[in-house]
Enzyme design. Sequence first.
Site, PDB file in Angstrom:
ATOM      1  N   GLU A 166     -66.064  91.643 135.135  1.00 44.90           N
ATOM      2  CA  GLU A 166     -66.601  91.916 135.440  1.00 44.90           C
ATOM      3  C   GLU A 166     -66.006  93.165 137.006  1.00 44.90           C
ATOM      4  OE1 GLU A 166     -69.600  89.613 137.129  1.00 44.90           O
ATOM      5  OE2 GLU A 166     -71.154  90.377 135.460  1.00 44.90           O
ATOM      6  N   GLU A 211     -63.207  72.022 122.180  1.00 43.14           N
ATOM      7  CA  GLU A 211     -62.724  71.374 124.082  1.00 43.14           C
ATOM      8  C   GLU A 211     -61.726  70.516 124.280  1.00 43.14           C
ATOM      9  OE1 GLU A 211     -65.987  69.096 126.309  1.00 43.14           O
ATOM     10  OE2 GLU A 211     -66.686  71.009 125.757  1.00 43.14           O
TER      11      GLU A 211
END
Length: 266
Positions: free
Chosen positions: A77, A108
């Site tokens: 964004e 992860e």
Amino acid sequence: MTTETPSEYNNLETLSTAAILAGMNQLDMTVPLAVQKALPQLEKLIEATVARLGAGGRLFYIGAGTSGRLGVVDASECPPTFGVPAGLVVGIMAGGDGAIRKAVEGAEDDASQAWLDLAQFEVNEKDVLVGLAASGRTPYVIGGLQAARAAGLATGCIVCNAGSAVAAACEFPVEVVTGPEFITGSTRLKAGTGQKLALNMLTTATFIRLGRVRGNKMVDMQLSNVKLVDRGQRMLMDELGIAQPEAAELLRQHGSVRAALLAKQG
């Protein structure tokens, strides 16, 4: 870890929809207060980020699950909002871009992979790395921060537990301690909201400090659709006291709100 402690609510399956919503809303109200307590830490991370980006560096996020996805969203964004290059803020997910939509088993838990992922961007001592991990114990994030710090990058994190291994691995830890979740351990809820609020502050404050906002307006935003062109016209109308046809023509001529304002005001 407070994010893993039992919910203050029980027998959720017996609650009405109204009761579920009221309970979640009540807990969500505590999140801004947790962010408020972390503002001094966040200020230090932002000051370091402003200094590095102002000297030609970049901002990278690494994370897994909800935390990693929030980093990708924040990074994506920045170009349309502030008119910065797409590579200036980069979000990296454990498990690659495919993990944005579908969880990658065990990604992860690999403590060495984050640095390999970062190496593809030729990161250097001008750059900033922020690790995102609600739990504060994600090996992917810990390993990436440790390697980045050793290589001279500025390092920070946004976590939701105090005294975590992720925080210990970086210079500028931000601990937004959001407490127990509505559903025990579901850190996409309060913890995710807290991280999103902190990320909003990190990039917004950074780009304000770097001159990407004028007054209170996104003068460098990308005019990529009708809504944003209309917003740009209204910015010019408000700032210059002109009518819509003149604002539209200025925007057409100059291609951005900033350029149009500079042409009229200097």
